[in-house]
Scaffold this motif. Structure first.
Motif, PDB file in Angstrom:
ATOM      1  N   VAL A 131       0.822  -1.215   0.000  1.00  0.00           N
ATOM      2  CA  VAL A 131       0.000   0.000   0.000  1.00  0.00           C
ATOM      3  C   VAL A 131       0.854   1.262   0.000  1.00  0.00           C
ATOM      4  CG1 VAL A 131      -1.980  -1.118   1.085  1.00  0.00           C
ATOM      5  CG2 VAL A 131      -0.263  -0.026   2.516  1.00  0.00           C
ATOM      6  N   ALA A 132       2.130   1.135   0.310  1.00  0.00           N
ATOM      7  CA  ALA A 132       3.066   2.263   0.264  1.00  0.00           C
ATOM      8  C   ALA A 132       4.466   1.695   0.079  1.00  0.00           C
ATOM      9  CB  ALA A 132       2.991   3.087   1.539  1.00  0.00           C
ATOM     10  N   GLU A 133       5.284   2.398  -0.695  1.00  0.00           N
ATOM     11  CA  GLU A 133       6.630   1.900  -0.952  1.00  0.00           C
ATOM     12  C   GLU A 133       7.583   3.063  -1.183  1.00  0.00           C
ATOM     13  OE1 GLU A 133       7.728  -1.912  -3.151  1.00  0.00           O
ATOM     14  OE2 GLU A 133       7.992  -0.390  -4.701  1.00  0.00           O
ATOM     15  N   SER A 134       8.809   2.890  -0.758  1.00  0.00           N
ATOM     16  CA  SER A 134       9.870   3.855  -0.994  1.00  0.00           C
ATOM     17  C   SER A 134      11.118   3.082  -1.389  1.00  0.00           C
ATOM     18  CB  SER A 134      10.151   4.675   0.269  1.00  0.00           C
ATOM     19  OG  SER A 134      11.252   5.526   0.077  1.00  0.00           O
ATOM     20  N   VAL A 135      11.688   3.421  -2.547  1.00  0.00           N
ATOM     21  CA  VAL A 135      12.872   2.743  -3.062  1.00  0.00           C
ATOM     22  C   VAL A 135      13.969   3.784  -3.237  1.00  0.00           C
ATOM     23  CG1 VAL A 135      13.812   1.370  -4.968  1.00  0.00           C
ATOM     24  CG2 VAL A 135      11.416   1.104  -4.304  1.00  0.00           C
ATOM     25  N   THR A 136      15.182   3.460  -2.808  1.00  0.00           N
ATOM     26  CA  THR A 136      16.285   4.400  -3.001  1.00  0.00           C
ATOM     27  C   THR A 136      16.580   4.560  -4.479  1.00  0.00           C
ATOM     28  OG1 THR A 136      17.916   2.646  -2.737  1.00  0.00           O
ATOM     29  CG2 THR A 136      17.410   3.932  -0.801  1.00  0.00           C
ATOM     30  N   SER A 137      16.943   5.773  -4.857  1.00  0.00           N
ATOM     31  CA  SER A 137      17.280   6.042  -6.255  1.00  0.00           C
ATOM     32  C   SER A 137      18.752   5.757  -6.533  1.00  0.00           C
ATOM     33  CB  SER A 137      16.959   7.497  -6.597  1.00  0.00           C
ATOM     34  OG  SER A 137      17.665   8.364  -5.733  1.00  0.00           O
ATOM     35  N   SER A 138      19.527   5.563  -5.480  1.00  0.00           N
ATOM     36  CA  SER A 138      20.946   5.231  -5.621  1.00  0.00           C
ATOM     37  C   SER A 138      21.377   4.505  -4.349  1.00  0.00           C
ATOM     38  CB  SER A 138      21.781   6.491  -5.815  1.00  0.00           C
ATOM     39  OG  SER A 138      21.678   7.327  -4.687  1.00  0.00           O
TER      40      SER A 138
END
Length: 106
Positions: free
Chosen positions: A33-40
């Motif tokens: 339902v929510a996600e955060s992925v590092t861009s580097s």
């Protein structure tokens, strides 16, 4: 106005590590339902070490998701957060997920 919640990883060892990471909140059906992925990749300094006045042993996001959205995803009062981590020099392999040992199952 419903505020956002923050989510952070805190590195506790005395050695630096570099990792890619992702947070994902799951509902009772296992749906994200929510996600955060590092861009580097992120460098985690040894615990307690400041780099130019910044705490680089803690990484995360201050605006992970709306509080009400996260509250609606509680499973019997428990928030389920999946944390995935991968070292930059490790090839991603869907057949070999990162699954840490649960200290509570001992």
């Amino acid at each position: 106005d419903d505020g956002n919640i923050a989510i952070r990883l805190h590195h506790l060892s005395g050695e630096s590590i570099s990792v890619w990471y992702c947070f994902s909140v799951k509902d009772k059906n296992g749906k994200g339902v929510a996600e955060s992925v590092t861009s580097s990749e992120r460098l985690f300094s040894p615990n307690g070490i400041l780099n130019d006045g910044r705490r680089q042993y803690i990484w995360g996001t201050k605006d992970f998701a709306k509080r009400a959205h996260i509250i609606s995803a509680l499973v019997e009062g428990t928030l389920i957060i999946e944390v995935r981590m991968r070292q930059p020099d490790t090839a991603a392999s869907p057949s070999m997920p990162f699954i840490p040992e649960n200290p509570l199952s001992k």
